[in-house]
Design an enzyme around this catalytic site. Structure first.
Site, PDB file in Angstrom:
ATOM      1  N   ASP A   5       0.779  -1.105   0.073  1.00  0.00           N
ATOM      2  CA  ASP A   5      -0.093  -0.193   0.063  1.00  0.00           C
ATOM      3  C   ASP A   5       0.840   1.204   0.026  1.00  0.00           C
ATOM      4  O   ASP A   5       1.789   1.337   0.803  1.00  0.00           O
ATOM      5  CB  ASP A   5      -0.703   0.068   1.246  1.00  0.00           C
ATOM      6  CG  ASP A   5      -2.008   1.167   1.220  1.00  0.00           C
ATOM      7  OD1 ASP A   5      -1.846   1.854   0.152  1.00  0.00           O
ATOM      8  OD2 ASP A   5      -2.750   0.973   2.141  1.00  0.00           O
ATOM      9  N   ASP A   7      -2.471   7.344  -5.283  1.00  0.00           N
ATOM     10  CA  ASP A   7      -2.790   6.062  -4.178  1.00  0.00           C
ATOM     11  C   ASP A   7      -3.129   4.877  -5.247  1.00  0.00           C
ATOM     12  O   ASP A   7      -3.819   4.716  -5.929  1.00  0.00           O
ATOM     13  CB  ASP A   7      -4.051   6.545  -3.702  1.00  0.00           C
ATOM     14  CG  ASP A   7      -4.492   5.783  -2.594  1.00  0.00           C
ATOM     15  OD1 ASP A   7      -3.472   5.191  -2.006  1.00  0.00           O
ATOM     16  OD2 ASP A   7      -5.724   5.415  -2.226  1.00  0.00           O
TER      17      ASP A   7
END
Length: 490
Positions: A163, A366
């Site tokens: 992530d 992201d």
């Protein structure tokens, strides 16, 4: 991360199953990159209807364009390349969108500081072993890309989620008071000759949190509470991390990570999560000394049946990469920002008021959010230009798919569909030309939707992973820039 107990981690679709169009890419003009049409010219994508859905066969990885010795395979946890037993348990389109919205909501809460008002009660040492304030963090369920990593001496191979929007890396450890089921045996610190606990007075603990996070044995304790009430808690530790082939060149000595012993949530069967954010404790920051520069690159595969990669360090970017400046915020260390200012649709500039992109925070790149989120006026302009282009071919409209409100029905077409190309334009003139996969999300052949959505207000924009797929995305932290190279992986 500057603080584990007082800063919220992210967790996201690095992603949800997106069964979308196949990509073809050709050369782009200077300062522009991306995919153009197979048969429709540079401003249109001509795609085969039969190629819309992903294959059930794992596609071998394409070699990464990097000199880094640490190139790790990245796969979708629900695809045929996944080592997880539950890889065929595909979430529905509605579940994908719901989880993605939860992540977006969590990003907004984290940036606004709303999460600071939500803390756990101070538990006694008898009950919890530590008194830890925990802030609201990320929703679980949308982070679907995993990679292998070796932890300990001898190295135990684990499969962890990745992530770019969080910092702390953690795995589930023995002894575990309350852990979720995972496919592999829990990591056992007793079996590693290089494992050590981080004490609460150590710099690593102080960097992680400004609060006094000490357990009864003076070790540093962390705890994260996530948006859906999932959580992870445990002790901060150090051990040897092996990335890629087992050699000294691929070892990160004294790697700081969380050894979780109290974890709940929809983590599927992964062994933990590794964060790639900007803070000192992230994997990217800790690996900088080993791989020559603070940064990393990844390529997210085009479908759940393909493979991508993660490469640590920025030793050489792909030759076709074009860079745009990275905007940073000192008060939010996890995220990476860029200055998105406009679009092109079918080769034509979309008229968007400059003020439409004047968000409070900018646009976050992201890997965990699936669909890019745009300020309302910017999205309205993109949507209007896209629907006008699609109207040229009289495509049948389909019902909206929750917040994806611009959808089409291609069920009656047996040959090809012509889709307008979309380019993202950054403040310095760099253009990111999206392939069909970055333009449309395919819930089914009868419901193919524009893969963008409006965010609630002008607070933040997000460049999601649906628009990043197949690009080599280069986070050159040392030079404060982010690059995109077309055809990074299949």
């Amino acid at each position: 991360m500057a603080c584990a107990a007082s800063c919220s981690p992210s967790r996201g679709s690095v992603l949800a199953v997106v069964a979308v169009l196949a990509v073809a890419a050709v050369a782009s003009p200077p300062r522009s990159l991306g995919a153009s049409a197979e048969m429709g010219g540079p401003n249109w994508h001509m795609v085969s209807i039969s190629s819309l859905l992903p294959s059930s066969v794992c596609t071998p990885a394409k070699a990464a364009s990097t000199n880094s010795s640490s190139v790790l395979s990245v796969v979708h946890r629900h695809g045929p390349c996944s080592p997880l037993p539950s890889h065929r348990d595909l979430p529905s389109p509605a579940e994908i969108l719901e989880r993605d919205q939860q992540r977006v909501n969590a990003i907004r809460r984290k940036i606004t500081g709303a999460s600071s008002a939500i803390t756990t009660s101070h538990a006694s040492n008898k009950d919890k072993g530590v008194s830890v304030p925990a802030r609201l963090g990320w929703s679980f369920g949308s982070n679907n890309y995993i990679m292998p990593a070796g932890l300990g001496t001898p190295a135990r191979q684990l499969y962890v989620e990745i992530d770019s929007g969080s910092d702390l890396s953690w795995v589930q450890c023995k002894p575990c008071k309350d852990c979720y089921p995972q496919q592999d045996p829990l990591f056992d610190p007793a079996n590693s000759s290089t494992y050590s606990s981080v004490h609460c007075g150590a710099k690593a603990c102080k960097d992680l949190t400004s609060s006094h996070n000490c357990s009864s044995d003076d070790t540093c304790r962390y705890e994260y509470l996530y948006a859906d009430q999932s959580h992870t808690g445990g002790h901060l530790a150090r051990d040897t991390l092996t990335l890629g082939p087992s050699s000294d060149d691929n070892k990160v000595l004294g790697f700081v990570f969380g050894c979780g012993d109290d974890d709940k949530g929809t983590f599927a069967e992964t062994d933990g999560l590794f964060g790639l954010g900007r803070a000192k404790v992230s994997l990217a920051s800790q690996a900088a000394a080993r791989y020559g520069a603070p940064g990393f690159s990844y390529c997210l595969p085009s479908t759940s049946s393909a493979t991508g990669y993660l490469s640590l360090g920025v030793t050489s970017a792909p030759a076709n990469a074009r860079f745009t400046a990275m905007a940073t915020r000192s008060d939010e260390p996890s995220f990476y920002y860029v200055d998105l200012v406009g679009f092109k649709v079918a080769g034509r500039k979309v008229e968007v008021p400059a003020s439409a992109f004047k968000t409070t925070t900018g646009t976050i790149v992201d890997s965990g959010t699936v669909f890019s989120r745009l300020p309302p006026r910017a999205y309205a302009a993109l949507r209007a230009a896209f629907t006008r282009a699609m109207a040229r071919y009289n495509y049948t409209r389909a019902p909206a798919l929750t917040y994806l409100d611009t959808c089409y029905d291609f069920a009656g077409r047996t040959e090809h569909a012509r889709i307008p190309a979309v380019a993202l334009v950054f403040a310095d003139g760099t253009e990111l030309n999206l392939g069909p996969r970055g333009v449309l999300y395919v819930a089914s052949v009868a419901q193919m939707c524009l893969a963008f959505a409006a965010i609630e207000d002008d607070f933040v924009g997000i460049l999601g992973n649906a628009q990043q797929k197949t690009f080599a995305v280069v986070y050159d932290v040392a030079n404060k820039r982010i690059g995109f190279g077309a055809n990074g992986c299949g």
